[in-house]
Motif scaffolding. Structure first.
Motif, PDB file in Angstrom:
ATOM      1  N   SER A 206       0.817  -1.211   0.000  1.00  0.00           N
ATOM      2  CA  SER A 206       0.000   0.000   0.000  1.00  0.00           C
ATOM      3  C   SER A 206       0.849   1.259   0.000  1.00  0.00           C
ATOM      4  CB  SER A 206      -0.936   0.005   1.208  1.00  0.00           C
ATOM      5  OG  SER A 206      -0.209  -0.096   2.420  1.00  0.00           O
ATOM      6  N   VAL A 207       2.165   1.125   0.193  1.00  0.00           N
ATOM      7  CA  VAL A 207       3.050   2.282   0.089  1.00  0.00           C
ATOM      8  C   VAL A 207       3.015   2.870  -1.320  1.00  0.00           C
ATOM      9  CG1 VAL A 207       5.152   1.063  -0.597  1.00  0.00           C
ATOM     10  CG2 VAL A 207       5.328   3.104   0.831  1.00  0.00           C
ATOM     11  N   LEU A 208       2.559   2.089  -2.294  1.00  0.00           N
ATOM     12  CA  LEU A 208       2.452   2.580  -3.675  1.00  0.00           C
ATOM     13  C   LEU A 208       1.502   3.764  -3.791  1.00  0.00           C
ATOM     14  CD1 LEU A 208       2.348  -0.787  -5.652  1.00  0.00           C
ATOM     15  CD2 LEU A 208       4.109   0.970  -5.810  1.00  0.00           C
ATOM     16  N   ALA A 209       0.537   3.871  -2.893  1.00  0.00           N
ATOM     17  CA  ALA A 209      -0.390   5.005  -2.946  1.00  0.00           C
ATOM     18  C   ALA A 209       0.362   6.322  -2.806  1.00  0.00           C
ATOM     19  CB  ALA A 209      -1.450   4.858  -1.848  1.00  0.00           C
ATOM     20  N   GLY A 210       1.316   6.368  -1.886  1.00  0.00           N
ATOM     21  CA  GLY A 210       2.130   7.572  -1.746  1.00  0.00           C
ATOM     22  C   GLY A 210       3.062   7.776  -2.925  1.00  0.00           C
ATOM     23  N   HIS A 211       3.532   6.693  -3.520  1.00  0.00           N
ATOM     24  CA  HIS A 211       4.416   6.812  -4.683  1.00  0.00           C
ATOM     25  C   HIS A 211       3.707   7.479  -5.854  1.00  0.00           C
ATOM     26  CE1 HIS A 211       7.222   3.329  -3.211  1.00  0.00           C
ATOM     27  NE2 HIS A 211       7.117   4.329  -2.347  1.00  0.00           N
ATOM     28  N   LEU A 212       2.423   7.225  -5.982  1.00  0.00           N
ATOM     29  CA  LEU A 212       1.665   7.865  -7.062  1.00  0.00           C
ATOM     30  C   LEU A 212       1.739   9.380  -6.961  1.00  0.00           C
ATOM     31  CD1 LEU A 212      -1.511   5.587  -7.140  1.00  0.00           C
ATOM     32  CD2 LEU A 212       0.178   5.836  -8.967  1.00  0.00           C
ATOM     33  N   TRP A 213       1.749   9.892  -5.747  1.00  0.00           N
ATOM     34  CA  TRP A 213       1.834  11.345  -5.552  1.00  0.00           C
ATOM     35  C   TRP A 213       3.171  11.885  -6.074  1.00  0.00           C
ATOM     36  CZ3 TRP A 213      -0.618  15.701  -4.721  1.00  0.00           C
ATOM     37  CH2 TRP A 213       0.066  16.810  -4.223  1.00  0.00           C
ATOM     38  N   LEU A 214       4.259  11.171  -5.790  1.00  0.00           N
ATOM     39  CA  LEU A 214       5.565  11.613  -6.284  1.00  0.00           C
ATOM     40  C   LEU A 214       5.606  11.638  -7.804  1.00  0.00           C
ATOM     41  CD1 LEU A 214       8.006   9.703  -3.891  1.00  0.00           C
ATOM     42  CD2 LEU A 214       7.276  12.091  -3.757  1.00  0.00           C
ATOM     43  N   VAL A 215       5.006  10.644  -8.426  1.00  0.00           N
ATOM     44  CA  VAL A 215       4.981  10.593  -9.890  1.00  0.00           C
ATOM     45  C   VAL A 215       4.134  11.729 -10.440  1.00  0.00           C
ATOM     46  CG1 VAL A 215       4.298   9.194 -11.874  1.00  0.00           C
ATOM     47  CG2 VAL A 215       5.386   8.109  -9.900  1.00  0.00           C
ATOM     48  N   TRP A 216       3.019  12.017  -9.778  1.00  0.00           N
ATOM     49  CA  TRP A 216       2.175  13.128 -10.226  1.00  0.00           C
ATOM     50  C   TRP A 216       2.919  14.451 -10.121  1.00  0.00           C
ATOM     51  CZ3 TRP A 216       0.070  17.528  -7.939  1.00  0.00           C
ATOM     52  CH2 TRP A 216      -0.943  18.164  -8.662  1.00  0.00           C
ATOM     53  N   LEU A 217       3.698  14.634  -9.054  1.00  0.00           N
ATOM     54  CA  LEU A 217       4.485  15.854  -8.911  1.00  0.00           C
ATOM     55  C   LEU A 217       5.517  15.968 -10.033  1.00  0.00           C
ATOM     56  CD1 LEU A 217       5.250  16.159  -5.071  1.00  0.00           C
ATOM     57  CD2 LEU A 217       3.710  17.571  -6.444  1.00  0.00           C
ATOM     58  N   ALA A 218       6.166  14.840 -10.352  1.00  0.00           N
ATOM     59  CA  ALA A 218       7.173  14.855 -11.411  1.00  0.00           C
ATOM     60  C   ALA A 218       6.553  15.233 -12.748  1.00  0.00           C
ATOM     61  CB  ALA A 218       7.852  13.488 -11.503  1.00  0.00           C
ATOM     62  N   ARG A 219       5.383  14.702 -13.032  1.00  0.00           N
ATOM     63  CA  ARG A 219       4.719  15.036 -14.289  1.00  0.00           C
ATOM     64  C   ARG A 219       4.303  16.503 -14.313  1.00  0.00           C
ATOM     65  NH1 ARG A 219      -0.670  12.166 -16.933  1.00  0.00           N
ATOM     66  NH2 ARG A 219      -0.485  13.171 -18.979  1.00  0.00           N
TER      67      ARG A 219
END
Length: 513
Positions: A206-219
């Motif tokens: 479930s740590v992937l949920a937070g990873h999605l935020w980092l990817v969204w910031l990068a985009r």
């Protein structure tokens, strides 16, 4: 009018100036490497100093007995076991099988891999805090993590929770690096870390949920391929673990015993961190840290809060709301606390050049806060190394049997706390009495449990003296709850000649009338 300044030809720069720039770059690189080693090694050493002493002192409890049992089976029998139960722990059991073949199965050796994983986790917390915020933030977060009582408790346990924590941290760190410096190798390593997280414990994914935020910031910052690379890497990790997950869904009934109530939620801070003082303090300061974490606040909030919320909401269906399953969320809380404290000192001293007085005050405040936290947590760190109060004293039961055993003695069990498996471990290197009622072994059943014979009089024939190991509630007859036919035969043909009561376990000598 501004005078025209011709462009500088780099080739015309004096050799001494170029050398100065090169020297400064090298100095900066060396300083960066030095700070990285500092935040990695110091928290790791502190965590090791908390976890390693007394590693084999506490008795194994029933989950650790399951680790020993599964990891010492033959490969064929292990395959039969995971076909029926615990398939989600297959990678851990396989790794422990290899480890035991080399290091042995003493309590200390069974726990050593998890202890080392927890020490590494403390260093990874430091590296993550350094990359997200600053060196002092990472160092403080790693040190706070190292002295959380639950980190000692589960660092001294032969179960995969320390590895789930380590891989969740490693995956987050590798994602940050892949976003900063994209490469095929970087994204591949991230995908493999996701697989390692899932192999350690499915809830940790479930740590992937937070990873999605980092990817969204990068985009949002203009990275046009980050979301594609992330998707590919995540799918790589998920595809590796998918067969295990698919089979594990059919075994979810094995944790149906975990019935969650509102009281479990109220007690959650204390049970997660190992003490109410530590848990309450960290969570309270962690909430303030959300205001100081900046662009990482969503990542850390999703990491710290989302897994407990999701597992609690789905507790009646999935039965996954257990503090030890959520151990991997503790790093997020300590990172938030460190962010709050270092931001506080930064606000006290927004411009460090103004003088040393404010700097000293800032350092004193952080040191005092950290020292107060350690003083509050330290007693619970010591308690984490003691035998679990609710677990039977199987070691004492084994010593009692060895001290009074005679040739030809048999052994019988009663209760629901894995008595047979626990005594098999405690008597593994000794001459144990024969398990006279076992007709089908756990290996033959492809399970952790044996099948007892349905004609007890026949199985007890020729045995004149028995050791009864019972974990029924204190004050009740040791045979309470035993199969009626077996209890009748034991009551009719045997009498108790000696009773030894230990913590949550009774050992009786039964002699034929």
């Amino acid at each position: 009018m501004t005078a025209y300044t011709p462009p500088v030809d780099e080739r015309a720069v004096p050799e001494s100036a170029e050398g100065t720039r090169t020297g400064r770059r090298r100095s900066a690189d060396a300083a960066g490497r030095g700070s990285a080693w500092l935040v990695l090694l110091l928290p790791s050493l502190v965590a090791a100093a908390c976890v390693l002493p007394g590693l084999g002192g506490r008795q194994l409890w029933r989950d650790e007995h399951a680790t020993w049992w599964a990891s010492t089976l033959s490969w064929h029998d292990l395959g039969r076991l995971i076909d029926h139960i615990d398939v989600v722990f297959t990678p851990y059991y396989a790794a422990m099988h290899l480890w035991i073949a080399v290091a042995g199965d003493s309590p200390a050796m069974l726990r050593l891999p998890g202890a080392l994983a927890m020490a590494v986790s403390a260093g990874l917390v430091g590296l993550l805090g350094r990359r997200m915020f600053a060196v002092r933030t990472g160092l403080l977060a790693g040190l706070l993590f190292a002295v959380v009582p639950a980190i000692t408790r589960y660092g001294q346990e032969a179960r995969p929770y320390a590895f789930a924590t380590m891989f969740a941290l490693l995956a987050t760190l590798l994602l940050l690096r892949a976003l900063d410096k994209p490469s095929l190798l970087g994204w591949t390593l991230y995908g493999l870390a996701i697989a390692g997280t899932g192999f350690s414990h499915l809830v940790a994914m479930s740590v992937l949920a937070g990873h999605l935020w980092l990817v969204w910031l990068a985009r949002r910052r203009g990275d046009r391929i980050a979301h594609y690379a992330f998707t590919a890497a995540a799918l790589l990790g998920l595809s590796i673990t998918f067969p295990m997950v698919a089979q594990g869904t059919g075994q979810s009934g094995q944790i149906a015993w975990n019935v969650t109530t509102a009281d479990d939620l109220i007690q959650f801070p204390g049970t997660l961190f190992g003490s109410w003082v530590t848990g309450g303090t960290v969570m309270a300061l962690g909430v303030l840290g959300l205001l100081a974490a900046g662009r990482y606040s969503v990542l850390l909030a999703a990491w710290a809060v989302l897994p407990p919320v999701l597992t609690f909401v789905t507790a009646n269906q999935l039965h996954l709301f257990l503090p030890r399953y959520l151990l991997f969320t503790i790093p997020a809380w300590t990172l938030l606390v460190a962010a709050a404290l270092t931001r506080l000192t930064g606000r006290l001293d927004p411009q460090a050049r103004r003088g040393t007085g404010i700097k000293v005050l800032s350092g004193v405040l952080v040191t005092a806060a950290a020292a107060g936290y350690v003083l509050a947590a330290w007693p619970a760190v010591g308690d984490a190394k003691k035998d679990l109060a609710a677990e039977p004293d199987y070691r004492g039961a084994a010593n009692t049997i060895v001290a009074g055993e005679r040739s030809g003695d048999g052994m019988v069990f009663n209760g629901v706390l894995s008595e047979r498996r626990a005594m098999a471990y405690e008597l593994r290197d000794r001459q144990a009495p024969k398990d006279v009622l076992m007709e089908w072994t756990p290996q033959q059943n492809g399970s952790y449990g044996a099948t007892e014979c349905d004609r007890p009089a026949r199985c007890l024939k020729g045995v004149d003296r028995l050791w009864l190991v019972s974990t029924v509630a204190d004050g009740r007859h040791p045979l309470t709850g035993k199969d009626a036919k077996t209890a009748a035969v034991l009551g009719k043909e045997f009498k108790a000649t000696r009773t030894v009561r230990l913590n949550h376990v009774v050992v009786q000598v039964l002699e034929r009338k």
